[in-house]
Design a protein around this motif. Structure first.
Motif, PDB file in Angstrom:
ATOM      1  N   PRO A  29       0.801  -1.225   0.000  1.00  0.00           N
ATOM      2  CA  PRO A  29       0.000   0.000   0.000  1.00  0.00           C
ATOM      3  C   PRO A  29       0.839   1.283   0.000  1.00  0.00           C
ATOM      4  N   GLU A  30       2.035   1.242   0.580  1.00  0.00           N
ATOM      5  CA  GLU A  30       2.856   2.446   0.686  1.00  0.00           C
ATOM      6  C   GLU A  30       4.002   2.500  -0.310  1.00  0.00           C
ATOM      7  N   ASN A  31       4.300   1.396  -1.009  1.00  0.00           N
ATOM      8  CA  ASN A  31       5.497   1.319  -1.848  1.00  0.00           C
ATOM      9  C   ASN A  31       5.232   0.635  -3.175  1.00  0.00           C
ATOM     10  N   ILE A  32       5.920   1.115  -4.182  1.00  0.00           N
ATOM     11  CA  ILE A  32       6.040   0.419  -5.459  1.00  0.00           C
ATOM     12  C   ILE A  32       7.526   0.421  -5.770  1.00  0.00           C
ATOM     13  N   MET A  33       8.091  -0.764  -5.900  1.00  0.00           N
ATOM     14  CA  MET A  33       9.525  -0.869  -6.112  1.00  0.00           C
ATOM     15  C   MET A  33       9.778  -1.765  -7.316  1.00  0.00           C
ATOM     16  N   LEU A  34      10.313  -1.188  -8.405  1.00  0.00           N
ATOM     17  CA  LEU A  34      10.707  -1.997  -9.551  1.00  0.00           C
ATOM     18  C   LEU A  34      12.024  -2.680  -9.215  1.00  0.00           C
ATOM     19  N   LEU A  35      12.088  -3.974  -9.469  1.00  0.00           N
ATOM     20  CA  LEU A  35      13.257  -4.756  -9.088  1.00  0.00           C
ATOM     21  C   LEU A  35      14.143  -5.040 -10.292  1.00  0.00           C
ATOM     22  N   ASN A  36      15.444  -4.853 -10.113  1.00  0.00           N
ATOM     23  CA  ASN A  36      16.383  -5.272 -11.154  1.00  0.00           C
ATOM     24  C   ASN A  36      16.543  -6.788 -11.043  1.00  0.00           C
ATOM     25  N   THR A  37      17.354  -7.362 -11.895  1.00  0.00           N
ATOM     26  CA  THR A  37      17.525  -8.818 -11.927  1.00  0.00           C
ATOM     27  C   THR A  37      17.973  -9.370 -10.581  1.00  0.00           C
ATOM     28  N   THR A  38      18.937  -8.715  -9.969  1.00  0.00           N
ATOM     29  CA  THR A  38      19.457  -9.196  -8.685  1.00  0.00           C
ATOM     30  C   THR A  38      18.413  -9.043  -7.585  1.00  0.00           C
ATOM     31  N   GLY A  39      17.749  -7.895  -7.524  1.00  0.00           N
ATOM     32  CA  GLY A  39      16.711  -7.672  -6.517  1.00  0.00           C
ATOM     33  C   GLY A  39      15.587  -8.680  -6.650  1.00  0.00           C
ATOM     34  N   ALA A  40      15.168  -8.957  -7.894  1.00  0.00           N
ATOM     35  CA  ALA A  40      14.107  -9.937  -8.115  1.00  0.00           C
ATOM     36  C   ALA A  40      14.549 -11.323  -7.651  1.00  0.00           C
ATOM     37  N   ALA A  41      15.801 -11.678  -7.926  1.00  0.00           N
ATOM     38  CA  ALA A  41      16.313 -12.991  -7.508  1.00  0.00           C
ATOM     39  C   ALA A  41      16.290 -13.117  -5.990  1.00  0.00           C
ATOM     40  N   ILE A  42      16.671 -12.061  -5.294  1.00  0.00           N
ATOM     41  CA  ILE A  42      16.670 -12.084  -3.827  1.00  0.00           C
ATOM     42  C   ILE A  42      15.250 -12.228  -3.307  1.00  0.00           C
ATOM     43  N   VAL A  43      14.336 -11.389  -3.793  1.00  0.00           N
ATOM     44  CA  VAL A  43      12.958 -11.397  -3.290  1.00  0.00           C
ATOM     45  C   VAL A  43      12.269 -12.726  -3.590  1.00  0.00           C
ATOM     46  N   GLU A  44      12.514 -13.287  -4.758  1.00  0.00           N
ATOM     47  CA  GLU A  44      11.887 -14.566  -5.096  1.00  0.00           C
ATOM     48  C   GLU A  44      12.347 -15.691  -4.175  1.00  0.00           C
ATOM     49  N   LEU A  45      13.533 -15.557  -3.590  1.00  0.00           N
ATOM     50  CA  LEU A  45      14.043 -16.577  -2.673  1.00  0.00           C
ATOM     51  C   LEU A  45      13.571 -16.370  -1.229  1.00  0.00           C
ATOM     52  N   CYS A  46      12.826 -15.310  -0.985  1.00  0.00           N
ATOM     53  CA  CYS A  46      12.284 -15.052   0.360  1.00  0.00           C
ATOM     54  C   CYS A  46      11.015 -15.873   0.540  1.00  0.00           C
ATOM     55  N   ASP A  47      11.204 -17.181   0.579  1.00  0.00           N
ATOM     56  CA  ASP A  47      10.079 -18.115   0.623  1.00  0.00           C
ATOM     57  C   ASP A  47      10.159 -19.069   1.808  1.00  0.00           C
ATOM     58  N   GLY A  48      10.860 -18.639   2.843  1.00  0.00           N
ATOM     59  CA  GLY A  48      11.017 -19.496   4.015  1.00  0.00           C
ATOM     60  C   GLY A  48      12.424 -20.025   4.180  1.00  0.00           C
ATOM     61  N   ARG A  49      13.287 -19.771   3.196  1.00  0.00           N
ATOM     62  CA  ARG A  49      14.692 -20.151   3.322  1.00  0.00           C
ATOM     63  C   ARG A  49      15.374 -19.209   4.301  1.00  0.00           C
ATOM     64  N   THR A  50      16.458 -19.662   4.882  1.00  0.00           N
ATOM     65  CA  THR A  50      17.243 -18.770   5.732  1.00  0.00           C
ATOM     66  C   THR A  50      18.021 -17.813   4.836  1.00  0.00           C
ATOM     67  N   VAL A  51      18.505 -16.730   5.431  1.00  0.00           N
ATOM     68  CA  VAL A  51      19.343 -15.794   4.688  1.00  0.00           C
ATOM     69  C   VAL A  51      20.578 -16.521   4.165  1.00  0.00           C
ATOM     70  N   ALA A  52      21.150 -17.402   4.956  1.00  0.00           N
ATOM     71  CA  ALA A  52      22.319 -18.170   4.519  1.00  0.00           C
ATOM     72  C   ALA A  52      21.984 -19.012   3.283  1.00  0.00           C
ATOM     73  N   GLU A  53      20.807 -19.613   3.249  1.00  0.00           N
ATOM     74  CA  GLU A  53      20.390 -20.400   2.089  1.00  0.00           C
ATOM     75  C   GLU A  53      20.160 -19.510   0.871  1.00  0.00           C
ATOM     76  N   ILE A  54      19.636 -18.320   1.090  1.00  0.00           N
ATOM     77  CA  ILE A  54      19.440 -17.367  -0.009  1.00  0.00           C
ATOM     78  C   ILE A  54      20.789 -16.980  -0.599  1.00  0.00           C
ATOM     79  N   VAL A  55      21.749 -16.669   0.265  1.00  0.00           N
ATOM     80  CA  VAL A  55      23.093 -16.307  -0.203  1.00  0.00           C
ATOM     81  C   VAL A  55      23.707 -17.458  -0.995  1.00  0.00           C
ATOM     82  N   ALA A  56      23.576 -18.679  -0.499  1.00  0.00           N
ATOM     83  CA  ALA A  56      24.145 -19.839  -1.189  1.00  0.00           C
ATOM     84  C   ALA A  56      23.498 -20.040  -2.564  1.00  0.00           C
ATOM     85  N   ALA A  57      22.176 -19.887  -2.642  1.00  0.00           N
ATOM     86  CA  ALA A  57      21.482 -20.041  -3.924  1.00  0.00           C
ATOM     87  C   ALA A  57      21.913 -18.967  -4.918  1.00  0.00           C
TER      88      ALA A  57
END
Length: 94
Positions: A29-57
Motif C-alpha cells: 500500500p505504501e510502496n512500489i519498487m521496480l526490481l532489477n535482476t538481482t533484486g528480483a532474484a533475492i525477493v523470489e528466494l524469500c520463501d522461508g529459506r534462511t538468509v544463509a540459504e538465499i546467499v548460497a542459492a
C-alpha cells in the motif's frame, strides 16, 4: 537481520510484473519498487529459506563467492524490511 532468519514477503506486499517495463514490481500500500535482476532474484528466494540459504542459492546462480554476496544481500534485505516489504522469522528447530 542475521543469517538464520527466514525472510518472507510481508502480508501487505506482493510481486507483480510491471506492464510497461516488464520488470518485477514489489507492491504494498505504501510502496512500489521496480526490481532489477538481482533484486528480483533475492525477493523470489524469500520463501522461508534462511538468509544463509538465499546467499548460497544466489552464489550458485551468479557464480559468485558467497562471502562476497553476504553483506550485499543482508543490506538489501534490511532495506526491504525497513520499508515493511518483508518480515523475518527466527530459525525454528526441526
Amino acid at each position: 537481520m542475521d543469517l538464520q532468519e527466514r525472510p518472507r514477503l510481508s502480508s501487505k506486499a506482493r510481486l507483480q510484473p510491471d506492464g510497461p517495463s516488464g520488470k518485477l514490481a514489489l507492491l504494498s500500500p505504501e510502496n512500489i519498487m521496480l526490481l532489477n535482476t538481482t533484486g528480483a532474484a533475492i525477493v523470489e528466494l524469500c520463501d522461508g529459506r534462511t538468509v544463509a540459504e538465499i546467499v548460497a542459492a544466489l552464489a550458485q546462480r551468479f557464480a559468485a563467492p558467497p562471502e562476497r554476496l553476504r553483506a550485499e544481500v543482508l543490506g538489501y534485505l534490511v532495506r526491504l524490511r525497513e520499508k515493511g516489504l518483508i518480515e523475518g522469522s527466527a530459525l525454528v528447530s526441526r
